[in-house]
Design a protein around this motif. Structure first.
Motif, PDB file in Angstrom:
ATOM      1  N   GLU A 106      -8.020   7.132  -6.933  1.00  0.00           N
ATOM      2  CA  GLU A 106      -8.858   6.679  -5.821  1.00  0.00           C
ATOM      3  C   GLU A 106     -10.333   6.667  -6.203  1.00  0.00           C
ATOM      4  O   GLU A 106     -11.069   5.753  -5.829  1.00  0.00           O
ATOM      5  CB  GLU A 106      -8.649   7.574  -4.590  1.00  0.00           C
ATOM      6  CG  GLU A 106      -7.305   7.407  -3.914  1.00  0.00           C
ATOM      7  CD  GLU A 106      -6.226   8.289  -4.527  1.00  0.00           C
ATOM      8  OE1 GLU A 106      -6.475   8.869  -5.608  1.00  0.00           O
ATOM      9  OE2 GLU A 106      -5.134   8.366  -3.936  1.00  0.00           O
TER      10      GLU A 106
ATOM     11  N   ARG B 294       0.834  -1.201   0.000  1.00  0.00           N
ATOM     12  CA  ARG B 294       0.000   0.000   0.000  1.00  0.00           C
ATOM     13  C   ARG B 294       0.874   1.259   0.000  1.00  0.00           C
ATOM     14  O   ARG B 294       0.571   2.242  -0.683  1.00  0.00           O
ATOM     15  CB  ARG B 294      -0.924  -0.019   1.214  1.00  0.00           C
ATOM     16  CG  ARG B 294      -1.993   1.069   1.202  1.00  0.00           C
ATOM     17  CD  ARG B 294      -2.937   0.943   2.380  1.00  0.00           C
ATOM     18  NE  ARG B 294      -3.673  -0.312   2.333  1.00  0.00           N
ATOM     19  CZ  ARG B 294      -3.509  -1.312   3.201  1.00  0.00           C
ATOM     20  NH1 ARG B 294      -2.622  -1.191   4.182  1.00  0.00           N
ATOM     21  NH2 ARG B 294      -4.226  -2.410   3.102  1.00  0.00           N
TER      22      ARG B 294
ATOM     23  N   ARG C 223      -8.364  -3.368  -6.477  1.00  0.00           N
ATOM     24  CA  ARG C 223      -8.186  -1.982  -6.035  1.00  0.00           C
ATOM     25  C   ARG C 223      -6.781  -1.479  -6.376  1.00  0.00           C
ATOM     26  O   ARG C 223      -6.608  -0.340  -6.855  1.00  0.00           O
ATOM     27  CB  ARG C 223      -8.439  -1.857  -4.534  1.00  0.00           C
ATOM     28  CG  ARG C 223      -8.140  -0.461  -3.979  1.00  0.00           C
ATOM     29  CD  ARG C 223      -8.547  -0.313  -2.528  1.00  0.00           C
ATOM     30  NE  ARG C 223      -8.068   0.946  -1.978  1.00  0.00           N
ATOM     31  CZ  ARG C 223      -8.614   2.138  -2.207  1.00  0.00           C
ATOM     32  NH1 ARG C 223      -9.669   2.221  -2.978  1.00  0.00           N
ATOM     33  NH2 ARG C 223      -8.111   3.227  -1.672  1.00  0.00           N
ATOM     34  N   TYR C 224      -5.780  -2.325  -6.127  1.00  0.00           N
ATOM     35  CA  TYR C 224      -4.417  -1.933  -6.478  1.00  0.00           C
ATOM     36  C   TYR C 224      -4.293  -1.676  -7.981  1.00  0.00           C
ATOM     37  O   TYR C 224      -3.610  -0.742  -8.417  1.00  0.00           O
ATOM     38  CB  TYR C 224      -3.420  -3.014  -6.058  1.00  0.00           C
ATOM     39  CG  TYR C 224      -3.184  -3.087  -4.567  1.00  0.00           C
ATOM     40  CD1 TYR C 224      -2.835  -1.955  -3.839  1.00  0.00           C
ATOM     41  CD2 TYR C 224      -3.293  -4.285  -3.881  1.00  0.00           C
ATOM     42  CE1 TYR C 224      -2.620  -2.010  -2.469  1.00  0.00           C
ATOM     43  CE2 TYR C 224      -3.084  -4.361  -2.518  1.00  0.00           C
ATOM     44  CZ  TYR C 224      -2.743  -3.217  -1.815  1.00  0.00           C
ATOM     45  OH  TYR C 224      -2.538  -3.278  -0.468  1.00  0.00           O
TER      46      TYR C 224
ATOM     47  N   ALA D 230     -11.012   3.767  -8.480  1.00  0.00           N
ATOM     48  CA  ALA D 230     -11.041   2.534  -7.684  1.00  0.00           C
ATOM     49  C   ALA D 230     -12.384   2.361  -6.988  1.00  0.00           C
ATOM     50  O   ALA D 230     -12.928   1.251  -6.915  1.00  0.00           O
ATOM     51  CB  ALA D 230      -9.900   2.543  -6.667  1.00  0.00           C
ATOM     52  N   GLN D 231     -12.930   3.465  -6.469  1.00  0.00           N
ATOM     53  CA  GLN D 231     -14.224   3.405  -5.786  1.00  0.00           C
ATOM     54  C   GLN D 231     -15.343   3.053  -6.761  1.00  0.00           C
ATOM     55  O   GLN D 231     -16.173   2.170  -6.496  1.00  0.00           O
ATOM     56  CB  GLN D 231     -14.515   4.749  -5.115  1.00  0.00           C
ATOM     57  CG  GLN D 231     -15.844   4.829  -4.383  1.00  0.00           C
ATOM     58  CD  GLN D 231     -15.875   3.963  -3.146  1.00  0.00           C
ATOM     59  OE1 GLN D 231     -14.833   3.681  -2.554  1.00  0.00           O
ATOM     60  NE2 GLN D 231     -17.068   3.529  -2.732  1.00  0.00           N
TER      61      GLN D 231
ATOM     62  N   ASN E 291      -9.833  -6.726  -3.434  1.00  0.00           N
ATOM     63  CA  ASN E 291      -8.714  -5.968  -2.857  1.00  0.00           C
ATOM     64  C   ASN E 291      -7.563  -5.869  -3.848  1.00  0.00           C
ATOM     65  O   ASN E 291      -6.926  -4.818  -3.976  1.00  0.00           O
ATOM     66  CB  ASN E 291      -8.246  -6.635  -1.564  1.00  0.00           C
ATOM     67  CG  ASN E 291      -9.235  -6.462  -0.427  1.00  0.00           C
ATOM     68  OD1 ASN E 291     -10.016  -5.513  -0.415  1.00  0.00           O
ATOM     69  ND2 ASN E 291      -9.220  -7.374   0.528  1.00  0.00           N
TER      70      ASN E 291
ATOM     71  N   SER F 250      -2.457  -6.998 -11.722  1.00  0.00           N
ATOM     72  CA  SER F 250      -2.872  -5.669 -12.181  1.00  0.00           C
ATOM     73  C   SER F 250      -2.540  -5.423 -13.647  1.00  0.00           C
ATOM     74  O   SER F 250      -2.988  -4.433 -14.222  1.00  0.00           O
ATOM     75  CB  SER F 250      -2.194  -4.583 -11.330  1.00  0.00           C
ATOM     76  OG  SER F 250      -2.463  -4.757  -9.955  1.00  0.00           O
TER      77      SER F 250
ATOM     78  N   ARG G 225     -14.909  -0.631  -8.102  1.00  0.00           N
ATOM     79  CA  ARG G 225     -15.202  -1.678  -7.124  1.00  0.00           C
ATOM     80  C   ARG G 225     -16.705  -1.957  -7.067  1.00  0.00           C
ATOM     81  O   ARG G 225     -17.131  -3.112  -7.057  1.00  0.00           O
ATOM     82  CB  ARG G 225     -14.694  -1.287  -5.735  1.00  0.00           C
ATOM     83  CG  ARG G 225     -15.043  -2.323  -4.662  1.00  0.00           C
ATOM     84  CD  ARG G 225     -14.682  -1.848  -3.272  1.00  0.00           C
ATOM     85  NE  ARG G 225     -15.203  -2.756  -2.269  1.00  0.00           N
ATOM     86  CZ  ARG G 225     -14.596  -3.852  -1.834  1.00  0.00           C
ATOM     87  NH1 ARG G 225     -13.423  -4.188  -2.336  1.00  0.00           N
ATOM     88  NH2 ARG G 225     -15.154  -4.617  -0.919  1.00  0.00           N
TER      89      ARG G 225
ATOM     90  N   CYS H 135      -6.619  -0.676  -9.984  1.00  0.00           N
ATOM     91  CA  CYS H 135      -7.271   0.605 -10.289  1.00  0.00           C
ATOM     92  C   CYS H 135      -6.387   1.784  -9.889  1.00  0.00           C
ATOM     93  O   CYS H 135      -6.273   2.773 -10.630  1.00  0.00           O
ATOM     94  CB  CYS H 135      -8.605   0.704  -9.557  1.00  0.00           C
ATOM     95  SG  CYS H 135      -9.842  -0.485 -10.099  1.00  0.00           S
ATOM     96  N   LEU H 136      -5.778   1.688  -8.724  1.00  0.00           N
ATOM     97  CA  LEU H 136      -4.924   2.773  -8.261  1.00  0.00           C
ATOM     98  C   LEU H 136      -3.721   2.992  -9.170  1.00  0.00           C
ATOM     99  O   LEU H 136      -3.206   4.109  -9.291  1.00  0.00           O
ATOM    100  CB  LEU H 136      -4.445   2.483  -6.830  1.00  0.00           C
ATOM    101  CG  LEU H 136      -5.525   2.496  -5.741  1.00  0.00           C
ATOM    102  CD1 LEU H 136      -4.943   2.047  -4.407  1.00  0.00           C
ATOM    103  CD2 LEU H 136      -6.147   3.878  -5.601  1.00  0.00           C
TER     104      LEU H 136
END
Length: 315
Positions: free
Chosen positions: A137, A115, A162-163, A140-141, A159, A214, A144, A165-166
């Protein structure tokens, strides 16, 4: 799955063997009293998989076997190996809990390090292109909630997603600032430079352990359903579903946030354009799911703290 099949066959054959061997005999404590050393080994070995479901499968399978043998033989001599087995199972369960605690501690430490790396990378990107501050961010939201709506992913997969997406725009660290921050329309040559960021992004993270899942998202989030995207002109389901999800989330946030060359569009206009892109730019099935989660996106957009983002009108 192989270990489940192996244990099932072992228990089945062991039950048949014991039933055939002991059925009709005059049982004594010495005949069944010692139990089966292989069964003791199996239950003590299960914690190595650090899988509570597998432990329960083995434990209940063994107990069921002894109950079946007891029902067939109607002899209390079966209870002694069963008691021994329950005792050994208790030891195995303690080992399982200990292994799980070690694994969780390691996973937590690893996730914190990963992270931190991701946050550092995002901060670097935002230093070059401050107009995208918070973009990763928000994507990612949005992504998800759309991924959850598909029902295809568990919590660990989400989870990991999410990485992805970031980091989907990590390749922009290689784009010259004068192109990223250009206030007007890009030339064809400049747009070709922009189009290199997915491939550059993959090269940047492909050797980072933990981020290998990813790669598809980073490389393919600008592909289009009709095959007119970049960098590989993939079409339809040639594009991974997660990349197709990020494509919608990325487009929505790009339209509803301010950039160096324009102010943010209203969310209803962005919604309209996503719908118009159904079957051309975007996966039609995912667009239908987008319509269902759209109220969640609007709520998040309205509650988001936009004060930390640069404003087009103020520049």
């Amino acid at each position: 799955s192989i270990k489940y099949i192996f244990i099932f066959l072992f228990l089945l054959l062991s039950t048949i063997n014991d039933a055939v061997y002991y059925l009709g005999k005059n049982l004594s404590d010495t005949q069944i009293g010692t139990g089966n050393v292989v069964e003791v080994f199996v239950i003590l070995f299960t914690p190595m998989f650090v899988n509570r479901r597998f432990f329960h499968f083995v434990f209940l399978g063994m107990v069921l076997k002894y109950l079946v043998i007891w029902g067939l033989l109607q002899s209390n001599t079966v209870l002694l190996p069963l008691i021994l087995y329950l005792f050994v199972s208790g030891i195995a369960y303690v080992l399982l809990k200990r292994f799980q605690s070690y694994l969780q501690a390691f996973k937590t430490s690893y996730d914190e390090q990963l992270r931190g790396i991701v946050k550092g990378v995002i901060a670097t990107i935002e230093l070059k292109d401050p107009y995208t501050r918070g973009h990763s961010e928000r994507v990612a939201q949005y992504a998800r909630s759309l991924a959850v709506a598909t029902g295809n992913y568990n919590e660990d997969e989400l989870n990991s997603f999410r990485y992805a997406c970031l980091l989907h725009d990590i390749g922009k660290v290689n784009i010259p600032v004068q192109i990223l921050m250009k206030p007007g329309r890009l030339t064809s040559e400049e747009f070709e430079v922009i189009k290199t960021h997915p491939v550059v992004g993959v090269e940047a993270v492909k050797k980072v352990q933990g981020l290998d899942q990813s790669l598809d998202v980073i490389k393919s989030h600008h592909e289009r359903w009709d095959g007119k995207g970049y960098p590989d002109q993939l079409k339809e389901e040639e594009i991974s579903q997660l990349a197709r999800i990020v494509s919608i989330a990325d487009a929505f946030d790009a339209m509803t946030s301010s950039r160096s060359y324009r102010s943010a569009l209203p969310v209803d206009e962005a919604y309209k354009r996503i719908i118009e892109g159904k079957g051309t730019q975007f996966d039609p099935g995912l667009v239908e799911l987008f319509q269902k989660v759209y109220p969640q996106w609007v709520k998040f957009h309205e509650e988001y703290d936009w004060s930390k983002n640069l404003s087009y009108q103020n520049n």
